[in-house]
Design a protein around this motif. Structure first.
Motif, PDB file in Angstrom:
ATOM      1  N   PRO A   4       0.827  -1.210   0.000  1.00 16.85           N
ATOM      2  CA  PRO A   4       0.000   0.000   0.000  1.00 16.85           C
ATOM      3  C   PRO A   4       0.861   1.260   0.000  1.00 16.85           C
ATOM      4  O   PRO A   4       1.798   1.387   0.804  1.00 16.85           O
ATOM      5  CB  PRO A   4      -0.817  -0.124   1.295  1.00 16.85           C
ATOM      6  N   ALA A   5       0.559   2.178  -0.909  1.00 14.94           N
ATOM      7  CA  ALA A   5       1.374   3.378  -1.078  1.00 14.94           C
ATOM      8  C   ALA A   5       0.490   4.624  -1.067  1.00 14.94           C
ATOM      9  O   ALA A   5      -0.648   4.599  -1.535  1.00 14.94           O
ATOM     10  CB  ALA A   5       2.162   3.316  -2.380  1.00 14.94           C
ATOM     11  N   LEU A   6       1.038   5.690  -0.535  1.00 12.98           N
ATOM     12  CA  LEU A   6       0.384   6.996  -0.516  1.00 12.98           C
ATOM     13  C   LEU A   6       1.234   7.965  -1.328  1.00 12.98           C
ATOM     14  O   LEU A   6       2.448   8.038  -1.139  1.00 12.98           O
ATOM     15  CB  LEU A   6       0.241   7.503   0.919  1.00 12.98           C
ATOM     16  N   VAL A   7       0.600   8.713  -2.228  1.00 12.24           N
ATOM     17  CA  VAL A   7       1.289   9.704  -3.047  1.00 12.24           C
ATOM     18  C   VAL A   7       1.007  11.090  -2.477  1.00 12.24           C
ATOM     19  O   VAL A   7      -0.160  11.451  -2.265  1.00 12.24           O
ATOM     20  CB  VAL A   7       0.817   9.633  -4.513  1.00 12.24           C
ATOM     21  N   VAL A   8       2.067  11.871  -2.231  1.00  9.74           N
ATOM     22  CA  VAL A   8       1.919  13.217  -1.682  1.00  9.74           C
ATOM     23  C   VAL A   8       2.588  14.210  -2.626  1.00  9.74           C
ATOM     24  O   VAL A   8       3.813  14.182  -2.791  1.00  9.74           O
ATOM     25  CB  VAL A   8       2.550  13.322  -0.270  1.00  9.74           C
ATOM     26  N   ASP A   9       1.785  15.055  -3.255  1.00  7.38           N
ATOM     27  CA  ASP A   9       2.308  16.078  -4.165  1.00  7.38           C
ATOM     28  C   ASP A   9       1.284  17.192  -4.267  1.00  7.38           C
ATOM     29  O   ASP A   9       0.083  16.911  -4.389  1.00  7.38           O
ATOM     30  CB  ASP A   9       2.601  15.497  -5.554  1.00  7.38           C
ATOM     31  N   ASP A  10       1.733  18.442  -4.221  1.00  5.92           N
ATOM     32  CA  ASP A  10       0.782  19.551  -4.271  1.00  5.92           C
ATOM     33  C   ASP A  10       0.135  19.698  -5.637  1.00  5.92           C
ATOM     34  O   ASP A  10      -0.957  20.263  -5.761  1.00  5.92           O
ATOM     35  CB  ASP A  10       1.465  20.863  -3.863  1.00  5.92           C
ATOM     36  N   ASP A  11       0.760  19.188  -6.679  1.00  6.24           N
ATOM     37  CA  ASP A  11       0.233  19.269  -8.043  1.00  6.24           C
ATOM     38  C   ASP A  11      -0.625  18.029  -8.315  1.00  6.24           C
ATOM     39  O   ASP A  11      -0.122  16.904  -8.309  1.00  6.24           O
ATOM     40  CB  ASP A  11       1.399  19.352  -9.031  1.00  6.24           C
ATOM     41  N   HIS A  12      -1.910  18.238  -8.574  1.00  6.26           N
ATOM     42  CA  HIS A  12      -2.823  17.107  -8.784  1.00  6.26           C
ATOM     43  C   HIS A  12      -2.398  16.272  -9.987  1.00  6.26           C
ATOM     44  O   HIS A  12      -2.477  15.035  -9.955  1.00  6.26           O
ATOM     45  CB  HIS A  12      -4.250  17.620  -8.981  1.00  6.26           C
ATOM     46  N   ALA A  13      -1.950  16.943 -11.058  1.00  6.24           N
ATOM     47  CA  ALA A  13      -1.555  16.208 -12.263  1.00  6.24           C
ATOM     48  C   ALA A  13      -0.322  15.350 -12.001  1.00  6.24           C
ATOM     49  O   ALA A  13      -0.246  14.192 -12.431  1.00  6.24           O
ATOM     50  CB  ALA A  13      -1.297  17.181 -13.407  1.00  6.24           C
ATOM     51  N   VAL A  14       0.656  15.909 -11.290  1.00  9.55           N
ATOM     52  CA  VAL A  14       1.874  15.154 -10.983  1.00  9.55           C
ATOM     53  C   VAL A  14       1.550  13.981 -10.069  1.00  9.55           C
ATOM     54  O   VAL A  14       2.075  12.874 -10.251  1.00  9.55           O
ATOM     55  CB  VAL A  14       2.926  16.076 -10.346  1.00  9.55           C
ATOM     56  N   ALA A  15       0.678  14.207  -9.091  1.00 13.95           N
ATOM     57  CA  ALA A  15       0.267  13.109  -8.221  1.00 13.95           C
ATOM     58  C   ALA A  15      -0.364  11.985  -9.029  1.00 13.95           C
ATOM     59  O   ALA A  15      -0.137  10.797  -8.757  1.00 13.95           O
ATOM     60  CB  ALA A  15      -0.709  13.613  -7.159  1.00 13.95           C
ATOM     61  N   GLY A  42       4.258   3.364  16.561  1.00 17.75           N
ATOM     62  CA  GLY A  42       4.013   2.229  15.683  1.00 17.75           C
ATOM     63  C   GLY A  42       5.154   1.982  14.716  1.00 17.75           C
ATOM     64  O   GLY A  42       6.229   2.587  14.794  1.00 17.75           O
ATOM     65  N   GLU A  43       4.901   1.084  13.764  1.00 15.38           N
ATOM     66  CA  GLU A  43       5.929   0.688  12.805  1.00 15.38           C
ATOM     67  C   GLU A  43       6.311   1.859  11.910  1.00 15.38           C
ATOM     68  O   GLU A  43       5.437   2.580  11.421  1.00 15.38           O
ATOM     69  CB  GLU A  43       5.415  -0.464  11.938  1.00 15.38           C
ATOM     70  N   PRO A  44       7.610   2.087  11.678  1.00 11.78           N
ATOM     71  CA  PRO A  44       8.020   3.228  10.847  1.00 11.78           C
ATOM     72  C   PRO A  44       7.596   3.052   9.398  1.00 11.78           C
ATOM     73  O   PRO A  44       7.554   1.940   8.873  1.00 11.78           O
ATOM     74  CB  PRO A  44       9.553   3.234  10.977  1.00 11.78           C
ATOM     75  N   LEU A  45       7.268   4.176   8.774  1.00 12.44           N
ATOM     76  CA  LEU A  45       6.901   4.189   7.363  1.00 12.44           C
ATOM     77  C   LEU A  45       8.142   4.324   6.497  1.00 12.44           C
ATOM     78  O   LEU A  45       9.133   4.940   6.890  1.00 12.44           O
ATOM     79  CB  LEU A  45       5.974   5.377   7.067  1.00 12.44           C
ATOM     80  N   ASP A  46       8.071   3.789   5.294  1.00 17.19           N
ATOM     81  CA  ASP A  46       9.130   3.974   4.316  1.00 17.19           C
ATOM     82  C   ASP A  46       8.783   5.176   3.444  1.00 17.19           C
ATOM     83  O   ASP A  46       7.630   5.341   3.023  1.00 17.19           O
ATOM     84  CB  ASP A  46       9.277   2.720   3.455  1.00 17.19           C
ATOM     85  N   ASP A  94      -2.696   8.121   8.915  1.00 15.92           N
ATOM     86  CA  ASP A  94      -3.397   7.523  10.052  1.00 15.92           C
ATOM     87  C   ASP A  94      -4.621   6.722   9.606  1.00 15.92           C
ATOM     88  O   ASP A  94      -4.932   5.676  10.183  1.00 15.92           O
ATOM     89  CB  ASP A  94      -3.826   8.616  11.031  1.00 15.92           C
ATOM     90  N   GLU A  95      -5.318   7.206   8.561  1.00 16.97           N
ATOM     91  CA  GLU A  95      -6.539   6.542   8.117  1.00 16.97           C
ATOM     92  C   GLU A  95      -6.256   5.288   7.291  1.00 16.97           C
ATOM     93  O   GLU A  95      -6.930   4.263   7.447  1.00 16.97           O
ATOM     94  CB  GLU A  95      -7.388   7.511   7.270  1.00 16.97           C
ATOM     95  N   LEU A  96      -5.266   5.372   6.402  1.00 18.85           N
ATOM     96  CA  LEU A  96      -5.091   4.338   5.381  1.00 18.85           C
ATOM     97  C   LEU A  96      -3.928   3.387   5.651  1.00 18.85           C
ATOM     98  O   LEU A  96      -3.816   2.357   4.992  1.00 18.85           O
ATOM     99  CB  LEU A  96      -4.897   5.008   4.007  1.00 18.85           C
ATOM    100  N   ARG A  97      -3.051   3.757   6.557  1.00 22.64           N
ATOM    101  CA  ARG A  97      -1.934   2.898   6.945  1.00 22.64           C
ATOM    102  C   ARG A  97      -1.102   2.415   5.750  1.00 22.64           C
ATOM    103  O   ARG A  97      -0.919   1.204   5.561  1.00 22.64           O
ATOM    104  CB  ARG A  97      -2.448   1.673   7.720  1.00 22.64           C
ATOM    105  N   PRO A  98      -0.577   3.321   4.937  1.00 26.53           N
ATOM    106  CA  PRO A  98       0.293   2.878   3.836  1.00 26.53           C
ATOM    107  C   PRO A  98       1.605   2.355   4.368  1.00 26.53           C
ATOM    108  O   PRO A  98       1.999   2.632   5.508  1.00 26.53           O
ATOM    109  CB  PRO A  98       0.502   4.164   3.024  1.00 26.53           C
ATOM    110  N   ARG A  99       2.327   1.599   3.535  1.00 26.97           N
ATOM    111  CA  ARG A  99       3.664   1.137   3.886  1.00 26.97           C
ATOM    112  C   ARG A  99       4.720   2.068   3.307  1.00 26.97           C
ATOM    113  O   ARG A  99       5.801   2.220   3.865  1.00 26.97           O
ATOM    114  CB  ARG A  99       3.902  -0.265   3.302  1.00 26.97           C
ATOM    115  N   LEU A 100       4.391   2.654   2.151  1.00 29.08           N
ATOM    116  CA  LEU A 100       5.331   3.523   1.434  1.00 29.08           C
ATOM    117  C   LEU A 100       4.659   4.863   1.156  1.00 29.08           C
ATOM    118  O   LEU A 100       3.490   4.901   0.778  1.00 29.08           O
ATOM    119  CB  LEU A 100       5.750   2.878   0.113  1.00 29.08           C
ATOM    120  N   VAL A 101       5.427   5.940   1.315  1.00 23.86           N
ATOM    121  CA  VAL A 101       4.960   7.282   0.970  1.00 23.86           C
ATOM    122  C   VAL A 101       5.907   7.869  -0.068  1.00 23.86           C
ATOM    123  O   VAL A 101       7.126   7.920   0.157  1.00 23.86           O
ATOM    124  CB  VAL A 101       4.904   8.204   2.205  1.00 23.86           C
ATOM    125  N   LEU A 102       5.358   8.270  -1.216  1.00 22.71           N
ATOM    126  CA  LEU A 102       6.111   9.075  -2.179  1.00 22.71           C
ATOM    127  C   LEU A 102       5.870  10.526  -1.797  1.00 22.71           C
ATOM    128  O   LEU A 102       4.740  11.028  -1.913  1.00 22.71           O
ATOM    129  CB  LEU A 102       5.652   8.817  -3.613  1.00 22.71           C
TER     130      LEU A 102
END
Length: 247
Positions: free
Chosen positions: A11-22, A82-86, A52-60
């Motif tokens: 499970p991965a979470l994408v974080v970017d201020d630009d919606h298109a880039v995300a 808790g367990e550290p995120l990558d 906190d809601e989605l519990r991803p393993r990886l964050v871009l």
């Protein structure tokens, strides 16, 4: 759901201020095949909520966000229980202090925009190999790792090298890809050349370590050595960035 290799999707979470880039980064993750994108955030506060809601393993993680910096997000993630995120930093930020802070915060890779799909896929492949190693060690009943297994785990973390600039390196055992990114950025920022001592002072690392990274860049043809003579008449090695492997 499972990845093509048969393991569970990461499970991965994408974080970017630009919606298109995300959206582009989401597409990269889905096309890779080993990841499930559980969400996308366009601000730092929303990123922390979704973690906190989605519990991803990886964050871009992008660095330039509208409400706080990606470094602030990284520090908040590191202070969570808790367990550290990558975290893989994907950003246009090239400032030395930012790279240093990201490395200190434990990012697995620091990719500077723009980059090719091949470079990102190499980092994702490295991360998947790292997760496989973690899973193998967690399920084989071994309470503690010996030095060889620790070395193997670190190799899979940093084994695909740096995404900074135009070069792609395979980072040898004992060198960290994010630290190599920082050394490359520092070297490229000093067009007149720089010594290992100066690099070490600017990056807050040992001189002998800085020299190892610089000598590795020389071996790859991405830096060259120019002797400089000091006041005592003794030559000191200065390192210059080069834009391509030497002939």
């Amino acid at each position: 759901m499972t990845a093509p290799s048969g393991g569970p999707l990461i499970p991965a979470l994408v974080v970017d201020d630009d919606h298109a880039v995300a959206g582009i980064h989401t597409g990269f993750l889905l096309a890779h095949g080993a990841f499930e994108v559980v969400g996308a955030a366009h601000s730092g506060a929303r990123a922390l909520e979704l973690v906190d809601e989605l519990r991803p393993r990886l964050v871009l993680l992008d660095i330039h966000l509208p409400d706080m910096t990606g470094i602030d997000v990284l520090r908040a993630l590191r202070n969570r229980p808790g367990e550290p995120l990558d975290v893989i930093a994907i950003t246009a930020a090239r400032e030395l202090d930012t790279v240093r802070a990201a490395v200190a915060g434990g990012v697995l890779h620091y990719l500077v925009k723009p980059f090719s799909a091949a470079v990102l896929n190499q980092r994702l492949d490295s991360y998947v190999a790292y997760r496989r190693e973690l899973h193998a060690h967690a399920t084989d009943g071994t309470a503690a790792l010996d030095q060889g297994r620790i070395d193997q785990l670190l190799r899979t973390t940093s084994g695909t090298g740096t995404g900074t600039g135009t070069a792609t390196f395979v980072t040898p055992k004992g060198l960290s890809a994010p630290t190599l990114d920082a050394v490359v950025l520092d070297l490229r920022g000093h067009g007149g050349g720089t010594s290992a001592s100066d690099v070490a002072n600017r990056l807050g690392m040992a001189r002998v370590s800085a020299r190892r990274y610089l000598e590795f860049l020389v071996s790859q043809g991405r830096a060259r050595i120019v002797p400089q003579y000091g006041s005592a008449g003794r030559p000191e090695k200065f390192y210059l960035w080069t834009e391509g492997p030497s002939a």
